[in-house]
Design an enzyme around this catalytic site. Structure first.
Site, short mmCIF file in Angstrom:
data_model
loop_
_atom_site.label_atom_id
_atom_site.label_comp_id
_atom_site.label_asym_id
_atom_site.label_seq_id
_atom_site.Cartn_x
_atom_site.Cartn_y
_atom_site.Cartn_z
N SER A 199 0.65 -1.05 -0.11
CA SER A 199 0.07 -0.02 -0.10
C SER A 199 0.86 1.26 -0.10
O SER A 199 2.20 1.22 -0.13
CB SER A 199 -1.03 -0.04 1.14
OG SER A 199 -2.05 1.01 1.23
N ASN A 200 0.17 2.39 0.38
CA ASN A 200 1.16 3.44 0.25
C ASN A 200 0.55 4.68 1.53
O ASN A 200 -0.36 4.13 2.17
CB ASN A 200 0.97 4.31 -1.03
CG ASN A 200 -0.40 4.53 -1.46
OD1 ASN A 200 -0.97 5.50 -0.93
ND2 ASN A 200 -0.82 4.09 -2.50
N ARG A 201 1.11 5.83 1.58
CA ARG A 201 0.97 6.67 2.90
C ARG A 201 -0.12 7.52 2.78
O ARG A 201 -0.48 8.25 3.57
CB ARG A 201 2.17 7.40 3.22
CG ARG A 201 3.46 6.65 3.71
CD ARG A 201 4.67 7.72 3.66
NE ARG A 201 4.34 8.95 4.14
CZ ARG A 201 4.77 10.05 3.82
NH1 ARG A 201 5.71 10.05 3.28
NH2 ARG A 201 4.70 11.41 4.68
N ALA A 231 -4.66 7.55 -4.13
CA ALA A 231 -3.29 6.87 -4.45
C ALA A 231 -3.56 5.59 -4.90
O ALA A 231 -3.26 4.78 -4.04
CB ALA A 231 -2.30 7.26 -3.32
#
Ligand code: CTP
Length: 211
Positions: free
Chosen positions: A21-23, A88
């Site tokens: 995943s991402n922030r 995102a």
């Protein structure tokens, strides 16, 4: 107007307990949803997993993976006036999802990744709605965002510098430059995401009314 907004990260499963995943916190997308509701617009929010309160008055469609987001956007987009792709979305996903938990070993291990589908680039060129992309950049922010405006066939791109500690990803503040396909450009200086969102919604409404 009817806004379709995507927000937050996607999660790409590796095995039953792990994911990539991402922030992304979802704060910007949720703030845009709130601002649009405040301005009297209808809002459908397609959201990845986030810890933000659901905006009152928005219809929320929860998703987890980039494929789920792809399907949800395509299902909803024909009924909207403005699509804001603030999410995102992961660019890669594991080529294979392991059905059982991958066991720890002493050697290095590598994970094969496959590209995900680009949602923005998959939208038809001939359409009735406005398409707004976000460009998350750490260098040459405006030039890279302009490239995305053209290559992803967007009407508007919001250039977002994600290299800073004082605004951007995870922060409650943001600073953006909005690039319009007619060459127009507007900068919104560092401010709480709620304020940035209100300004953005105003500019989008004005732009949508003039195309
Ligand atoms: N996006 C999308 N589908 C993907 C990946 C991104 O629709 N599979 C959208 C995002 O929601 C955003 C825009 O494309 O509106 C730009 O995303 P960004 O992460 O800035 O760029 P990428 O296209 O992923 O390119 P790069 O990572 O090389 O900068």
């Amino acid at each position: 107007m009817r806004f379709l907004i995507t927000a937050g990260p996607t999660r790409e499963p590796i095995d039953p307990v792990r994911y990539l995943s991402n922030r992304s916190s979802g704060k910007m997308g949720y703030a845009i949803a709130e601002a649009a509701i405040e301005a009297g617009h209808e809002v459908i929010l397609i959201s990845g997993p986030v810890n933000v309160d659901r905006p009152r008055g928005a219809a929320v469609i929860p998703i987890s993976t980039s494929d789920e987001m792809f399907r949800a956007v395509h299902q909803q987009v024909r009924n909207c006036d403005v699509l804001v792709m603030c999410a995102a979305v992961a660019d890669y996903k594991p080529a294979k999802i392991s059905k059982s938990k991958i066991k720890k070993r002493v050697e290095n291990m590598s994970l094969e990744l496959a590209p995900t589908r680009d949602i923005l680039a998959s939208l038809p060129k001939d359409r009735q709605y406005l398409v707004v992309g976000f460009a998350a950049e750490t260098e040459n922010v405006e030039a890279n965002a302009r490239k995305k405006l053209q290559e992803k066939n967007c009407d508007v791109v919001v250039a977002n510098d994600v290299s800073r500690d004082d605004f951007g990803m995870e922060s409650d503040k943001n600073e953006v430059t909005i690039l319009f396909c007619d060459g127009e450009k507007k900068k919104i200086s560092r401010a709480p995401k709620k304020i940035v969102a209100r300004e953005l919604v105003k500019y989008l409404k004005m732009f949508a009314e003039n195309v």
